[in-house]
Design a protein around this motif. Structure first.
Motif, PDB file in Angstrom:
ATOM      1  N   ASP A 137       0.829  -1.203   0.000  1.00  0.00           N
ATOM      2  CA  ASP A 137       0.000   0.000   0.000  1.00  0.00           C
ATOM      3  C   ASP A 137       0.865   1.257   0.000  1.00  0.00           C
ATOM      4  O   ASP A 137       0.607   2.210  -0.749  1.00  0.00           O
ATOM      5  CB  ASP A 137      -0.912  -0.021   1.220  1.00  0.00           C
ATOM      6  CG  ASP A 137      -1.874   1.147   1.252  1.00  0.00           C
ATOM      7  OD1 ASP A 137      -2.850   1.125   0.481  1.00  0.00           O
ATOM      8  OD2 ASP A 137      -1.638   2.089   2.036  1.00  0.00           O
ATOM      9  N   ARG A 138       1.903   1.258   0.822  1.00  0.00           N
ATOM     10  CA  ARG A 138       2.784   2.425   0.912  1.00  0.00           C
ATOM     11  C   ARG A 138       3.446   2.721  -0.422  1.00  0.00           C
ATOM     12  O   ARG A 138       3.643   3.889  -0.794  1.00  0.00           O
ATOM     13  CB  ARG A 138       3.855   2.171   1.976  1.00  0.00           C
ATOM     14  CG  ARG A 138       4.869   3.297   2.131  1.00  0.00           C
ATOM     15  CD  ARG A 138       5.954   2.926   3.130  1.00  0.00           C
ATOM     16  NE  ARG A 138       6.720   1.773   2.693  1.00  0.00           N
ATOM     17  CZ  ARG A 138       7.701   1.809   1.800  1.00  0.00           C
ATOM     18  NH1 ARG A 138       8.025   2.967   1.208  1.00  0.00           N
ATOM     19  NH2 ARG A 138       8.356   0.714   1.470  1.00  0.00           N
ATOM     20  N   ARG A 139       3.744   1.689  -1.199  1.00  0.00           N
ATOM     21  CA  ARG A 139       4.456   1.868  -2.458  1.00  0.00           C
ATOM     22  C   ARG A 139       3.525   2.121  -3.638  1.00  0.00           C
ATOM     23  O   ARG A 139       4.002   2.382  -4.744  1.00  0.00           O
ATOM     24  CB  ARG A 139       5.359   0.664  -2.710  1.00  0.00           C
ATOM     25  CG  ARG A 139       6.451   0.566  -1.657  1.00  0.00           C
ATOM     26  CD  ARG A 139       7.285  -0.674  -1.762  1.00  0.00           C
ATOM     27  NE  ARG A 139       8.203  -0.640  -2.891  1.00  0.00           N
ATOM     28  CZ  ARG A 139       9.098  -1.619  -3.150  1.00  0.00           C
ATOM     29  NH1 ARG A 139       9.170  -2.673  -2.358  1.00  0.00           N
ATOM     30  NH2 ARG A 139       9.900  -1.522  -4.191  1.00  0.00           N
ATOM     31  N   GLY A 140       2.214   2.057  -3.419  1.00  0.00           N
ATOM     32  CA  GLY A 140       1.289   2.472  -4.468  1.00  0.00           C
ATOM     33  C   GLY A 140       0.296   1.439  -4.949  1.00  0.00           C
ATOM     34  O   GLY A 140      -0.469   1.714  -5.889  1.00  0.00           O
ATOM     35  N   ILE A 141       0.269   0.255  -4.361  1.00  0.00           N
ATOM     36  CA  ILE A 141      -0.754  -0.726  -4.731  1.00  0.00           C
ATOM     37  C   ILE A 141      -2.091  -0.242  -4.185  1.00  0.00           C
ATOM     38  O   ILE A 141      -2.203   0.151  -3.023  1.00  0.00           O
ATOM     39  CB  ILE A 141      -0.418  -2.124  -4.169  1.00  0.00           C
ATOM     40  CG1 ILE A 141       0.923  -2.618  -4.730  1.00  0.00           C
ATOM     41  CG2 ILE A 141      -1.546  -3.107  -4.497  1.00  0.00           C
ATOM     42  CD1 ILE A 141       0.941  -2.853  -6.218  1.00  0.00           C
ATOM     43  N   ARG A 142      -3.124  -0.280  -5.031  1.00  0.00           N
ATOM     44  CA  ARG A 142      -4.432   0.210  -4.639  1.00  0.00           C
ATOM     45  C   ARG A 142      -5.559  -0.772  -4.931  1.00  0.00           C
ATOM     46  O   ARG A 142      -6.741  -0.419  -4.795  1.00  0.00           O
ATOM     47  CB  ARG A 142      -4.736   1.541  -5.346  1.00  0.00           C
ATOM     48  CG  ARG A 142      -3.855   2.690  -4.889  1.00  0.00           C
ATOM     49  CD  ARG A 142      -4.120   3.058  -3.430  1.00  0.00           C
ATOM     50  NE  ARG A 142      -3.304   4.177  -2.989  1.00  0.00           N
ATOM     51  CZ  ARG A 142      -2.094   4.056  -2.421  1.00  0.00           C
ATOM     52  NH1 ARG A 142      -1.594   2.837  -2.213  1.00  0.00           N
ATOM     53  NH2 ARG A 142      -1.408   5.107  -2.056  1.00  0.00           N
ATOM     54  N   GLY A 143      -5.220  -1.982  -5.332  1.00  0.00           N
ATOM     55  CA  GLY A 143      -6.261  -2.948  -5.620  1.00  0.00           C
ATOM     56  C   GLY A 143      -5.705  -4.343  -5.727  1.00  0.00           C
ATOM     57  O   GLY A 143      -4.487  -4.558  -5.789  1.00  0.00           O
ATOM     58  N   VAL A 144      -6.619  -5.312  -5.737  1.00  0.00           N
ATOM     59  CA  VAL A 144      -6.258  -6.712  -5.930  1.00  0.00           C
ATOM     60  C   VAL A 144      -7.156  -7.257  -7.037  1.00  0.00           C
ATOM     61  O   VAL A 144      -8.337  -6.908  -7.127  1.00  0.00           O
ATOM     62  CB  VAL A 144      -6.421  -7.507  -4.620  1.00  0.00           C
ATOM     63  CG1 VAL A 144      -7.861  -7.493  -4.119  1.00  0.00           C
ATOM     64  CG2 VAL A 144      -5.918  -8.945  -4.784  1.00  0.00           C
ATOM     65  N   GLY A 150      -8.578  -0.340   2.195  1.00  0.00           N
ATOM     66  CA  GLY A 150      -9.472   0.414   1.324  1.00  0.00           C
ATOM     67  C   GLY A 150      -9.256   0.169  -0.156  1.00  0.00           C
ATOM     68  O   GLY A 150      -9.688   0.988  -0.985  1.00  0.00           O
ATOM     69  N   TRP A 151      -8.622  -0.945  -0.517  1.00  0.00           N
ATOM     70  CA  TRP A 151      -8.352  -1.217  -1.924  1.00  0.00           C
ATOM     71  C   TRP A 151      -9.628  -1.585  -2.670  1.00  0.00           C
ATOM     72  O   TRP A 151     -10.604  -2.061  -2.083  1.00  0.00           O
ATOM     73  CB  TRP A 151      -7.373  -2.377  -2.053  1.00  0.00           C
ATOM     74  CG  TRP A 151      -5.985  -2.103  -1.593  1.00  0.00           C
ATOM     75  CD1 TRP A 151      -5.478  -0.934  -1.101  1.00  0.00           C
ATOM     76  CD2 TRP A 151      -4.904  -3.048  -1.580  1.00  0.00           C
ATOM     77  NE1 TRP A 151      -4.152  -1.080  -0.791  1.00  0.00           N
ATOM     78  CE2 TRP A 151      -3.771  -2.366  -1.073  1.00  0.00           C
ATOM     79  CE3 TRP A 151      -4.783  -4.384  -1.942  1.00  0.00           C
ATOM     80  CZ2 TRP A 151      -2.537  -2.993  -0.926  1.00  0.00           C
ATOM     81  CZ3 TRP A 151      -3.563  -5.017  -1.805  1.00  0.00           C
ATOM     82  CH2 TRP A 151      -2.447  -4.327  -1.295  1.00  0.00           C
TER      83      TRP A 151
END
Length: 276
Positions: free
Chosen positions: A104-111, A138-139
């Motif tokens: 999340d910190r590095r920019g992943i926003r979904g699965v 919150g992804w």
């Protein structure tokens, strides 16, 4: 690959390609032995050059089964992008909370989960477990379904307590399939579903410039303009047909939308959903 044409329109500042992939470079990020296909090497610098050519400032890089569960190439691209990119991961249950927080910190926003037969359908209990594990972040949940599979999956999709993004307009068997359009409209009515206006090159029966896909795209925009996204799907892996001109794909969207609608689809909605 043939160089794409320049779009006929200038895209708004902050425009986002909400669905693209990278592969490699393979000397740094080799492909796994158990991959389901063999992609060509298309690393982040090639993606950046494409977007600079098209006038696209942001992108969501979706982890592909070509790299499987090894996210090293994607994370390297997110680091290089310094805010230009967001990412979507492929996960299995049981990832430590600290590791998820680092993604999340590095920019992943979904699965993402693919229910395409040629890629293998995941177990729904496994999918539910992963969704529960990433819920505190919150992804969004990206789903790759196709045609008749949308009706089968609709009760499951409706039960997901997270933003849901349907990839590639649910890939109807033909672009004028009324059942698929009706199913997408019903999901959109739940107000927790977004749709990617992507993969016209895979849906078309007529070929470029994809006039036969335009009515489906316009119908979805008319139904929920604030929950539409656009993606190039570059570099178009596993495409059994002519490779598209990405400039033509941009022009297709432009031909269907007003300037205000393009800003909503390319800038405002991605910024809200992906946290740019």
């Amino acid at each position: 690959m043939t160089a794409p044409s320049r779009p006929a329109v200038t895209l708004p500042a902050g425009a986002c390609d909400s669905h693209c992939h990278i592969f490699g470079p393979f000397d740094r990020f080799p492909l796994p032995e158990d991959r389901s296909f063999n992609p060509h090497e298309t690393p982040e610098p090639a993606l950046r050059a494409l977007h600079d050519h098209l006038g696209i400032d942001r992108a969501v890089i979706v982890q592909s089964q070509g790299h499987g569960l090894d996210h090293a190439a994607l994370l390297d691209a997110l680091d290089r992008g310094a805010g230009r990119y967001r990412g979507v991961a492929l996960l299995r249950p049981g990832m430590p909370r600290a590791a998820l927080q680092d993604l999340d910190r590095r920019g992943i926003r979904g699965v993402r989960f693919s229910f395409m037969p040629h890629l293998g359908r995941p177990d729904l209990d496994m999918v539910r477990a992963v969704i529960a594990e990433v819920a505190p972040l919150g992804w969004h949940v990206a789903l790759h379904v196709a045609g008749d599979g949308l009706a089968e999956m609709s009760p499951f999709i409706a039960a997901i307590d997270a933003p849901v993004v349907i990839d590639h307009m649910a890939r109807p068997e033909r672009p004028d399939d009324p059942a698929c359009l009706d199913g997408l409209r019903r999901l959109l009515d739940r107000e927790k579903v977004w749709i990617k206006l992507s993969c016209a090159e895979r849906l078309t029966r007529a070929g470029a410039p994809y006039d036969d896909v335009a009515p489906l795209m316009r119908a979805l925009i008319d139904h929920a303009p604030d929950r539409m996204l656009w993606g190039s799907d570059w570099p178009h892996v596993n495409l059994h047909g002519p490779m598209p001109d990405e400039g033509t794909l941009v022009d297709l969207l432009a031909s269907l939308t007003t300037e205000a609608e393009r800003r909503q689809i390319l800038v405002d909605t991605p910024a809200q959903l992906f946290g740019f």
